[in-house]
Design an enzyme around this catalytic site. Structure first.
Site, short mmCIF file in Angstrom:
data_model
loop_
_atom_site.label_atom_id
_atom_site.label_comp_id
_atom_site.label_asym_id
_atom_site.label_seq_id
_atom_site.Cartn_x
_atom_site.Cartn_y
_atom_site.Cartn_z
N GLY A 66 15.84 -2.20 -10.48
CA GLY A 66 16.34 -3.09 -11.36
C GLY A 66 17.65 -4.04 -11.04
N MET A 103 16.40 9.24 -1.32
CA MET A 103 17.81 9.12 -1.15
C MET A 103 18.44 10.67 -1.14
SD MET A 103 18.30 6.22 -4.27
CE MET A 103 17.06 4.93 -4.33
N ASP A 109 10.94 6.03 -2.53
CA ASP A 109 12.51 6.02 -2.35
C ASP A 109 13.07 7.32 -2.12
OD1 ASP A 109 12.88 3.25 -2.14
OD2 ASP A 109 12.37 3.06 -4.30
N HIS A 164 5.23 2.93 -2.50
CA HIS A 164 6.55 3.08 -1.88
C HIS A 164 7.34 4.23 -2.74
CE1 HIS A 164 9.91 1.14 0.07
NE2 HIS A 164 10.77 1.40 -0.95
N ASP A 212 12.09 -5.54 -0.45
CA ASP A 212 12.44 -4.52 -1.24
C ASP A 212 13.64 -4.67 -2.01
OD1 ASP A 212 12.40 -1.88 -2.62
OD2 ASP A 212 12.94 -0.67 -1.08
N GLY A 213 13.34 -4.85 -3.55
CA GLY A 213 14.40 -4.98 -4.25
C GLY A 213 14.64 -6.23 -5.13
N GLY A 214 14.61 -6.27 -6.41
CA GLY A 214 14.42 -7.53 -7.10
C GLY A 214 13.37 -8.33 -7.28
N MET A 262 16.27 6.34 2.75
CA MET A 262 17.67 5.89 2.61
C MET A 262 18.58 7.17 2.74
SD MET A 262 17.18 3.21 -0.52
CE MET A 262 15.53 3.95 -0.90
N SER A 321 6.97 0.82 -6.30
CA SER A 321 7.88 2.06 -6.01
C SER A 321 7.96 2.77 -7.15
CB SER A 321 9.29 1.22 -5.99
OG SER A 321 10.25 2.00 -5.85
N GLY A 337 9.39 -2.23 -8.32
CA GLY A 337 9.43 -1.13 -9.15
C GLY A 337 9.65 -1.48 -10.42
N HIS A 358 10.30 5.39 2.26
CA HIS A 358 11.69 4.77 2.51
C HIS A 358 12.75 5.92 2.61
CE1 HIS A 358 14.25 1.17 1.24
NE2 HIS A 358 14.75 1.72 2.00
N MET A 401 15.93 -5.14 2.92
CA MET A 401 16.18 -5.09 1.62
C MET A 401 16.74 -6.48 0.89
SD MET A 401 15.82 -1.90 1.02
CE MET A 401 16.74 -1.69 -0.61
C1 DX5 Z 1 16.21 0.25 -4.05
C2 DX5 Z 1 14.78 0.88 -3.81
C3 DX5 Z 1 13.96 0.06 -4.42
C4 DX5 Z 1 13.49 0.22 -5.80
C5 DX5 Z 1 13.13 -1.36 -6.22
O1 DX5 Z 1 17.18 1.04 -3.55
O2 DX5 Z 1 14.68 1.00 -2.18
O3 DX5 Z 1 12.58 0.44 -3.52
O4 DX5 Z 1 12.47 0.88 -6.26
O5 DX5 Z 1 13.32 -1.48 -7.32
P1 DX5 Z 1 12.88 -2.78 -8.13
O6 DX5 Z 1 11.81 -3.45 -7.64
O7 DX5 Z 1 13.22 -2.68 -9.88
O8 DX5 Z 1 14.45 -3.68 -7.42
ZN ZN Z 2 12.71 1.11 -1.40
#
Ligand code: DX5
Ligand code: ZN
Length: 212
Positions: A142, A36, A34, A32, A168-170, A65, A8, A190, A63, A134
């Site tokens: 992070g 927003m 993101d 990936h 996606d996430g963590g 959002m 990401s 990410g 993605h 998610m």
């Molecule tokens: C969060 C994003 C993720 C983010 C993931 O809202 O959609 O794609 O970049 O980041 P990590 O891998 O650090 O959780």
């Molecule tokens: Zn994402």
């Protein structure tokens, strides 16, 4: 299913984005991205022109959002999106939006936030190439992985043995195995990649952690 790694670029250095992408390109499967809108989630991230400029052999995994995907879709198709993910929680008609993306020859995906039940997206499963589950509340890189979303992945994998399921996430070397064991095959990371100095090594470590 083959496991695909999707770094990401939210966690990459924006000033040297092209160089950051080149560093991971050889070892990754998708890129990936993101997007927003400052409404669906507080931050605002990349503009279509920044993404259009990025040269990569990787599939641009966009993605969204955002509350209103229709305001973004055409511009990200023009920016080279290969797959576009919209959220079930957005404010537009899901079915029509997915049909529109497909009509443009682009792959489709739908995402659900951690509190959203899998049942909400079951009516759309025949309209998507991928589901993004998610594993943090969207908005920031992070954050801590939420294992409570794993049962949704398990059920989805049982229902759709061949569907691409993205998480996606963590994701870190500590959490990736649980995600893959539950049935995810497209893994977004990410900070676990761009937060490390040696990106090649960080991707190799993630892949190795699946096997342990
Ligand atoms: C969060 C994003 C993720 C983010 C993931 O809202 O959609 O794609 O970049 O980041 P990590 O891998 O650090 O959780
Ligand atoms: Zn994402």
């Amino acid at each position: 299913m083959k496991i695909k790694i999707a770094p990401s670029i939210l966690s990459a250095k924006k000033e040297i984005l092209q160089k950051e992408v080149e560093e991971i390109e050889q070892y990754a499967d998708l890129m990936h991205i993101d997007i927003m809108d400052g409404r669906f989630v507080p931050p605002i991230t990349f503009q279509p022109k920044e993404i259009k400029k990025l040269k990569t052999r990787l599939l641009k995994d966009v993605h969204l959002m955002v509350e209103r995907p229709s305001e973004f879709i055409d511009r990200f198709i023009d920016a080279g999106a290969g797959i576009i993910t919209i959220h079930e929680e957005c404010k537009e008609d899901i079915s029509k939006t997915l049909d529109y993306i497909r009509s443009k020859g682009i792959k489709t995906a739908i995402s659900i936030n951690p509190p959203t039940k899998l049942d909400k997206i079951k009516p759309y499963l025949n309209k998507v190439d991928m589901v993004l589950v998610m594993s943090v509340n969207p908005g920031y890189a992070g954050q801590k992985f939420m294992p409570e979303v794993l049962p949704k992945i398990k059920e989805l994998r049982r229902l759709k043995p061949k569907l691409n399921i993205e998480i996606d996430g963590g994701i870190t070397t500590d959490t990736i195995k649980q995600a893959v064991d539950a049935g995810a095959n497209v893994i977004v990371a990410g900070s676990a990649i761009f937060g490390k100095k040696d990106r090649k090594k960080s991707i190799e470590e993630l892949k190795r952690a699946i096997k342990n």
